[in-house]
Write a protein that holds these residues in place. Sequence first.
Motif, PDB file in Angstrom:
ATOM      1  N   THR A 166     -10.874  -0.600   9.224  1.00 20.96           N
ATOM      2  CA  THR A 166     -10.564  -0.991  10.339  1.00 20.96           C
ATOM      3  C   THR A 166      -9.370  -0.931  11.426  1.00 20.96           C
ATOM      4  O   THR A 166      -9.525  -0.906  12.818  1.00 20.96           O
ATOM      5  N   HIS A 167      -8.829  -0.039  10.443  1.00 19.91           N
ATOM      6  CA  HIS A 167      -7.545   1.058  11.393  1.00 19.91           C
ATOM      7  C   HIS A 167      -7.116   2.045  10.143  1.00 19.91           C
ATOM      8  O   HIS A 167      -7.340   1.832   8.481  1.00 19.91           O
ATOM      9  N   ILE A 168      -6.474   2.719  10.437  1.00 13.94           N
ATOM     10  CA  ILE A 168      -5.602   4.109  10.015  1.00 13.94           C
ATOM     11  C   ILE A 168      -4.341   3.633  10.031  1.00 13.94           C
ATOM     12  O   ILE A 168      -4.270   3.329  11.314  1.00 13.94           O
ATOM     13  N   TYR A 169      -3.455   2.895   9.507  1.00 13.74           N
ATOM     14  CA  TYR A 169      -1.807   2.422   9.384  1.00 13.74           C
ATOM     15  C   TYR A 169      -1.065   4.069   8.987  1.00 13.74           C
ATOM     16  O   TYR A 169      -1.215   4.221   7.393  1.00 13.74           O
ATOM     17  N   GLY A 170       0.177   3.377   9.859  1.00 14.78           N
ATOM     18  CA  GLY A 170       0.769   4.261   8.794  1.00 14.78           C
ATOM     19  C   GLY A 170       2.227   3.814   8.300  1.00 14.78           C
ATOM     20  O   GLY A 170       1.989   2.832   7.253  1.00 14.78           O
ATOM     21  N   VAL A 171       3.105   4.414   8.131  1.00 12.63           N
ATOM     22  CA  VAL A 171       4.695   4.342   7.020  1.00 12.63           C
ATOM     23  C   VAL A 171       4.458   2.528   7.100  1.00 12.63           C
ATOM     24  O   VAL A 171       4.666   2.303   5.447  1.00 12.63           O
ATOM     25  N   GLU A 172       5.211   2.162   8.012  1.00 15.55           N
ATOM     26  CA  GLU A 172       5.633   0.966   7.889  1.00 15.55           C
ATOM     27  C   GLU A 172       4.645  -0.454   7.112  1.00 15.55           C
ATOM     28  O   GLU A 172       5.299  -1.218   6.654  1.00 15.55           O
ATOM     29  N   GLU A 173       3.424  -0.519   8.089  1.00 15.68           N
ATOM     30  CA  GLU A 173       1.896  -1.269   7.224  1.00 15.68           C
ATOM     31  C   GLU A 173       2.430  -0.725   5.896  1.00 15.68           C
ATOM     32  O   GLU A 173       1.761  -1.591   4.801  1.00 15.68           O
ATOM     33  N   ALA A 174       2.093   0.707   5.480  1.00 15.89           N
ATOM     34  CA  ALA A 174       2.334   0.497   4.422  1.00 15.89           C
ATOM     35  C   ALA A 174       3.125   0.454   3.072  1.00 15.89           C
ATOM     36  O   ALA A 174       2.570  -0.477   2.232  1.00 15.89           O
ATOM     37  N   HIS A 175       4.354   0.262   3.235  1.00 10.11           N
ATOM     38  CA  HIS A 175       5.574  -0.080   2.876  1.00 10.11           C
ATOM     39  C   HIS A 175       4.663  -2.634   3.036  1.00 10.11           C
ATOM     40  O   HIS A 175       5.519  -2.727   1.721  1.00 10.11           O
ATOM     41  N   GLU A 176       4.188  -2.508   3.805  1.00 13.47           N
ATOM     42  CA  GLU A 176       4.157  -4.333   3.760  1.00 13.47           C
ATOM     43  C   GLU A 176       3.185  -4.169   3.334  1.00 13.47           C
ATOM     44  O   GLU A 176       3.768  -5.613   1.915  1.00 13.47           O
ATOM     45  N   VAL A 177       2.020  -3.499   2.545  1.00 12.40           N
ATOM     46  CA  VAL A 177       1.152  -3.724   1.866  1.00 12.40           C
ATOM     47  C   VAL A 177       1.828  -3.767   0.612  1.00 12.40           C
ATOM     48  O   VAL A 177       1.472  -4.829  -0.124  1.00 12.40           O
ATOM     49  N   ILE A 178       2.764  -2.759  -0.036  1.00 14.41           N
ATOM     50  CA  ILE A 178       2.792  -2.507  -1.196  1.00 14.41           C
ATOM     51  C   ILE A 178       3.791  -3.193  -1.568  1.00 14.41           C
ATOM     52  O   ILE A 178       3.331  -4.065  -3.319  1.00 14.41           O
ATOM     53  N   VAL A 179       4.410  -4.085  -1.053  1.00 13.45           N
ATOM     54  CA  VAL A 179       5.386  -4.700  -0.793  1.00 13.45           C
ATOM     55  C   VAL A 179       4.599  -6.641  -1.681  1.00 13.45           C
ATOM     56  O   VAL A 179       4.918  -7.263  -2.723  1.00 13.45           O
ATOM     57  N   ARG A 180       3.296  -6.525  -1.149  1.00 13.10           N
ATOM     58  CA  ARG A 180       2.695  -7.464  -1.134  1.00 13.10           C
ATOM     59  C   ARG A 180       2.161  -8.253  -2.281  1.00 13.10           C
ATOM     60  O   ARG A 180       1.761  -8.999  -3.073  1.00 13.10           O
ATOM     61  N   SER A 181       1.652  -6.937  -2.375  1.00  9.70           N
ATOM     62  CA  SER A 181       0.833  -6.453  -3.318  1.00  9.70           C
ATOM     63  C   SER A 181       1.444  -6.943  -5.252  1.00  9.70           C
ATOM     64  O   SER A 181       1.080  -7.181  -5.697  1.00  9.70           O
ATOM     65  N   MET A 182       2.694  -6.393  -4.719  1.00 13.58           N
ATOM     66  CA  MET A 182       3.616  -6.653  -5.530  1.00 13.58           C
ATOM     67  C   MET A 182       4.437  -8.190  -6.012  1.00 13.58           C
ATOM     68  O   MET A 182       4.526  -8.298  -6.943  1.00 13.58           O
ATOM     69  N   ASN A 183       4.310  -9.006  -4.702  1.00 13.25           N
ATOM     70  CA  ASN A 183       4.760  -9.936  -4.635  1.00 13.25           C
ATOM     71  C   ASN A 183       3.407 -10.564  -5.268  1.00 13.25           C
ATOM     72  O   ASN A 183       3.373 -11.800  -5.709  1.00 13.25           O
TER      73      ASN A 183
END
Length: 223
Positions: A190-207
């Motif tokens: 649905t989207h190609i997103y940039g570095v800030e959203e990538a960081h958010e996805v990573i942090v959420r996956s770690m949590n």
Amino acid sequence: MGNKLNDPIARLMGLRYKSHPWHGLDVGDNAPESVMAFIEMVPTDTVKYEVDKTSGYLKIDRPQKFSNVVPALYGFLPQTYCGRSVGEYCSEKSGKEGIEGDLDPLDICILTEKSISHGDIIAEVRPIGGFRMIDGNEADDKIIAVLINDATYGGFTDIKCVPAVITDRLKHYFLTYKDMPGLESEAEITHIYGVEEAHEVIVRSMNDYKTKFENLEDILRHV
């Protein structure tokens, strides 16, 4: 359970036993800005490999039936899990209700100019963006990263730096590698997103990982 194995017994065990790539490796102290990735596949592979979640060894998932091969290094981030938080973020950003995490570690694709001959290795990489991929009703994000200090891609700081031909090639692979004759694909990006959203996805996956595997007994039941 902490991320680091600092005590003497843990170090001794590390000399004798190979760490489980999902549970036994550390995603890195600087995550999400830089992360340690476990690489399962390289562009020369004509068979799809993935880590067996029980043993930690690479297993043959399936031969590629067509000439579609992964166009970059491909693997996942240790001690990540795409659960409730990752699914909720995907729902929020895509506008699609009821999206759940796919219950796997977070996938990552790594750009480098180097020819890496085999998987089952780790590499320090820097995330620069990602694909918001949904398969059925499951979030199946693909983080895009660059190999740190890579001569060609090492200076890229956001997915906007990547030539369109490369992102198009990656997008085509992820939308077609599961295709089977006679079956309609449920996968979409649905989207190609940039570095800030990538960081958010990573942090959420770690949590999500910490929530899922909050104590040693939970981890041992899955290895």
